[in-house]
Write a protein that holds these residues in place. Sequence first.
Motif, PDB file in Angstrom:
ATOM      1  N   TYR A 119      -0.479  48.122  86.808  1.00  0.00           N
ATOM      2  CA  TYR A 119      -0.645  48.886  88.197  1.00  0.00           C
ATOM      3  C   TYR A 119       0.259  50.072  88.029  1.00  0.00           C
ATOM      4  N   MET A 120       0.932  50.570  87.191  1.00  0.00           N
ATOM      5  CA  MET A 120       1.900  51.750  87.311  1.00  0.00           C
ATOM      6  C   MET A 120       1.085  52.876  86.494  1.00  0.00           C
ATOM      7  N   ALA A 121       0.281  52.254  85.716  1.00  0.00           N
ATOM      8  CA  ALA A 121      -0.627  53.063  84.868  1.00  0.00           C
ATOM      9  C   ALA A 121      -1.352  54.292  85.261  1.00  0.00           C
ATOM     10  N   GLY A 122      -1.812  53.849  86.483  1.00  0.00           N
ATOM     11  CA  GLY A 122      -2.500  55.125  87.389  1.00  0.00           C
ATOM     12  C   GLY A 122      -1.741  56.261  87.392  1.00  0.00           C
ATOM     13  N   LEU A 123      -0.315  56.184  87.570  1.00  0.00           N
ATOM     14  CA  LEU A 123       0.452  57.515  87.782  1.00  0.00           C
ATOM     15  C   LEU A 123       0.544  58.167  86.285  1.00  0.00           C
ATOM     16  N   ILE A 124       0.219  57.370  85.238  1.00  0.00           N
ATOM     17  CA  ILE A 124       0.302  58.192  84.000  1.00  0.00           C
ATOM     18  C   ILE A 124      -1.172  58.626  83.622  1.00  0.00           C
ATOM     19  N   VAL A 125      -1.917  57.984  84.058  1.00  0.00           N
ATOM     20  CA  VAL A 125      -3.438  58.474  84.041  1.00  0.00           C
ATOM     21  C   VAL A 125      -3.802  59.820  84.823  1.00  0.00           C
ATOM     22  N   GLY A 126      -3.137  59.767  85.985  1.00  0.00           N
ATOM     23  CA  GLY A 126      -3.652  60.998  86.992  1.00  0.00           C
ATOM     24  C   GLY A 126      -2.816  62.263  86.312  1.00  0.00           C
ATOM     25  N   LEU A 127      -1.545  62.111  85.790  1.00  0.00           N
ATOM     26  CA  LEU A 127      -0.731  62.886  85.333  1.00  0.00           C
ATOM     27  C   LEU A 127      -1.166  63.455  83.955  1.00  0.00           C
ATOM     28  N   VAL A 128      -1.691  62.785  83.121  1.00  0.00           N
ATOM     29  CA  VAL A 128      -2.307  63.045  81.665  1.00  0.00           C
ATOM     30  C   VAL A 128      -3.530  63.935  81.872  1.00  0.00           C
ATOM     31  N   ALA A 129      -4.383  63.282  82.827  1.00  0.00           N
ATOM     32  CA  ALA A 129      -5.838  64.060  83.119  1.00  0.00           C
ATOM     33  C   ALA A 129      -5.274  65.503  83.733  1.00  0.00           C
ATOM     34  N   LYS A 130      -4.350  65.700  84.490  1.00  0.00           N
ATOM     35  CA  LYS A 130      -3.953  66.747  84.974  1.00  0.00           C
ATOM     36  C   LYS A 130      -3.391  67.921  83.948  1.00  0.00           C
ATOM     37  N   LEU A 131      -2.598  67.400  82.944  1.00  0.00           N
ATOM     38  CA  LEU A 131      -1.907  68.056  81.879  1.00  0.00           C
ATOM     39  C   LEU A 131      -3.120  68.250  80.959  1.00  0.00           C
ATOM     40  N   GLU A 132      -4.123  67.685  80.659  1.00  0.00           N
ATOM     41  CA  GLU A 132      -5.255  67.924  79.761  1.00  0.00           C
ATOM     42  C   GLU A 132      -5.983  68.929  80.472  1.00  0.00           C
ATOM     43  N   GLU A 133      -6.121  69.051  81.730  1.00  0.00           N
ATOM     44  CA  GLU A 133      -6.895  70.260  82.269  1.00  0.00           C
ATOM     45  C   GLU A 133      -6.139  71.382  82.051  1.00  0.00           C
ATOM     46  N   ASP A 134      -4.684  71.461  82.312  1.00  0.00           N
ATOM     47  CA  ASP A 134      -3.960  72.557  82.067  1.00  0.00           C
ATOM     48  C   ASP A 134      -4.201  73.101  80.662  1.00  0.00           C
ATOM     49  N   ASN A 135      -3.897  72.072  79.803  1.00  0.00           N
ATOM     50  CA  ASN A 135      -4.207  72.437  78.417  1.00  0.00           C
ATOM     51  C   ASN A 135      -5.428  73.233  77.970  1.00  0.00           C
ATOM     52  N   ASN A 136      -6.459  72.721  78.426  1.00  0.00           N
ATOM     53  CA  ASN A 136      -7.735  73.077  78.423  1.00  0.00           C
ATOM     54  C   ASN A 136      -8.142  74.549  78.736  1.00  0.00           C
ATOM     55  N   GLU A 137      -7.232  74.640  79.941  1.00  0.00           N
ATOM     56  CA  GLU A 137      -7.268  75.957  80.578  1.00  0.00           C
ATOM     57  C   GLU A 137      -6.453  77.199  80.113  1.00  0.00           C
ATOM     58  N   GLY A 138      -5.793  76.640  78.938  1.00  0.00           N
ATOM     59  CA  GLY A 138      -4.820  77.629  78.192  1.00  0.00           C
ATOM     60  C   GLY A 138      -3.244  77.838  79.109  1.00  0.00           C
ATOM     61  N   ARG A 139      -2.918  76.847  79.969  1.00  0.00           N
ATOM     62  CA  ARG A 139      -1.834  76.970  80.506  1.00  0.00           C
ATOM     63  C   ARG A 139      -0.807  76.303  79.436  1.00  0.00           C
ATOM     64  N   PRO A 140       0.527  76.807  79.460  1.00  0.00           N
ATOM     65  CA  PRO A 140       1.377  76.016  78.433  1.00  0.00           C
ATOM     66  C   PRO A 140       1.865  74.803  78.299  1.00  0.00           C
ATOM     67  N   VAL A 141       0.937  73.918  77.947  1.00  0.00           N
ATOM     68  CA  VAL A 141       0.970  72.550  77.459  1.00  0.00           C
ATOM     69  C   VAL A 141       0.410  72.088  76.392  1.00  0.00           C
ATOM     70  N   SER A 142       1.418  71.718  75.231  1.00  0.00           N
ATOM     71  CA  SER A 142       0.760  71.111  74.192  1.00  0.00           C
ATOM     72  C   SER A 142       0.101  69.733  74.102  1.00  0.00           C
ATOM     73  N   GLY A 143      -0.652  69.521  73.219  1.00  0.00           N
ATOM     74  CA  GLY A 143      -1.054  68.043  73.029  1.00  0.00           C
ATOM     75  C   GLY A 143       0.334  67.060  72.900  1.00  0.00           C
ATOM     76  N   GLU A 144       1.253  67.822  71.994  1.00  0.00           N
ATOM     77  CA  GLU A 144       2.214  66.865  71.749  1.00  0.00           C
ATOM     78  C   GLU A 144       3.195  66.734  72.751  1.00  0.00           C
ATOM     79  N   GLU A 145       3.184  67.654  73.763  1.00  0.00           N
ATOM     80  CA  GLU A 145       4.213  67.625  75.031  1.00  0.00           C
ATOM     81  C   GLU A 145       3.245  66.501  76.054  1.00  0.00           C
ATOM     82  N   ILE A 146       1.873  66.459  75.962  1.00  0.00           N
ATOM     83  CA  ILE A 146       1.185  65.488  76.908  1.00  0.00           C
ATOM     84  C   ILE A 146       1.719  64.073  76.415  1.00  0.00           C
ATOM     85  N   ASN A 147       1.499  63.909  74.925  1.00  0.00           N
ATOM     86  CA  ASN A 147       1.905  62.608  74.532  1.00  0.00           C
ATOM     87  C   ASN A 147       3.292  62.300  74.733  1.00  0.00           C
ATOM     88  N   SER A 148       4.007  62.853  74.597  1.00  0.00           N
ATOM     89  CA  SER A 148       5.505  62.925  74.867  1.00  0.00           C
ATOM     90  C   SER A 148       5.742  62.439  76.417  1.00  0.00           C
TER      91      SER A 148
END
Lengths: 210, 253
Positions: free
Chosen positions: B65-94
């Motif tokens: 049930y708590m996974a939704g919180l991670i799914v939403g956040l990871v989706a947002k961070l991936e979006e930021d990563n793709n748009e060139g904001r300073p978030v790396s893949g390693e950081e998202i995984n971490s």
Amino acid sequence: MNEILGLSFLAGIFALDVTAFGQVMISRPIVCGPVFGYILGDLVSGLWISVIIELIWINAIPMGTSIPLDVTAVSILSCVWGIKFLGGDKSAVIFAMALAVPLGFLFRYFDIKLRFFNSGIAAWIKEGIIRGRESTVNYGIYLGLFLFFIKAFIFYFIFICLGQAFLKNIFSFIPYQFKAGLGFSWYLLPIVGFGISFFSSSLGKLGCFK
Amino acid sequence: MKNKVSFIKLFLRLFFIQALWNFEGLQNAGFLFVIFPALKKIYPDKEKRKEILLRHIDFFNTQPYMAGLIVGLVAKLEEDNNEGRPVSGEEINSVKKNMAGPLAAMGDAFFWGSFRPLAAIIATALIFLALKTPLGISPILAPVFFVVFYNVVNIPFRYWGIVVSYKMSAKIIGKVASINFQRIVNVLRIISALILLAVMIFYVVSYSQSISRALIFVLVLGFTILWSCIRWPITALFYLTIIAGLFLSRTFQ
């Protein structure tokens, strides 16, 4: 045979809720017991089975890698055996429940085996992604869901059939005194459930009992 | 991820997060399945997406049930990563892995350790009220109550988790940490214990029929609590009670 197939199919659907799909708790004894009791024409026995199993194994739920005995299997088999094949008498229901508990552990054994097998499917998904076949993500998940269902369906089908073939004969050999004792346990087991639930919701959380 | 349809897709897929639960990666394939539509939208280029998909099939496990919180956040961070904001893949995984453990502990303690038992105890009380009082309650209401009461919290929570963590991005971590889950859990446990106490008294009064039988009920209750304190196996107690029933029936029937 059609009725057994139908019951096994329904049990397989309920079993999916334990881990593979949803976790909306329809697989808990407090739900599946009355549902099977109602379908088999003895709601009260279904409710009584559900209260006993739910309260005694109130903390039995798969969490992470910890997989307890399957209370859904215990509830469903107790209902089908006790109500359908043994007539729903109090002693018959307790007898069915006593036989169903080890099968809850057997179900867990098959569950663990399947979860090891799933590692291979997860590896297949990874391989698919590497080869550019993204569709393996969806297919892998649907395959996992299907395997969880088919495992439960076969399990219930076999044990419901075995119950139909042997239980009535075995139960008829049980002496009257023994049956009276099983009937008395009908009233004692909810008390045990109350005690365990009460302990786990209050005293069990005190530092001295942890 | 700009329109609501994506959230609904993620939400519906969240029900499948454990469909391929396995001992090597636990919910790894399930997590990838849930977030797959979002990644497809964020990374339209298939070659680039391959690397992201492989990153997300790593080990993952949390309370479903708590996974939704991670799914939403990871989706947002991936979006930021793709748009060139300073978030790396390693950081998202971490972030994903570091959130999974604490959220699992919270979800297990709240949903499975206290809220579900509370729902079951109230349903049990309804069963005995229906069976032993002339209040006209149908006993079938008890399982219906259990399912509705439990899911009226858990299902919207899953959707809310995806939406709020996507919108709040990294701020969600502080927000979740500020919730005093332990206090809520303690309150729920006290309510459960009080309802259970009332059900126990009601049961003993309704089903004992005689003083000596009521005494046996109280003794069995005391023995069960003692057994639980020692932490001996519950299954053994179940069979021991049946054996006790065999002996006691001679006295009381």
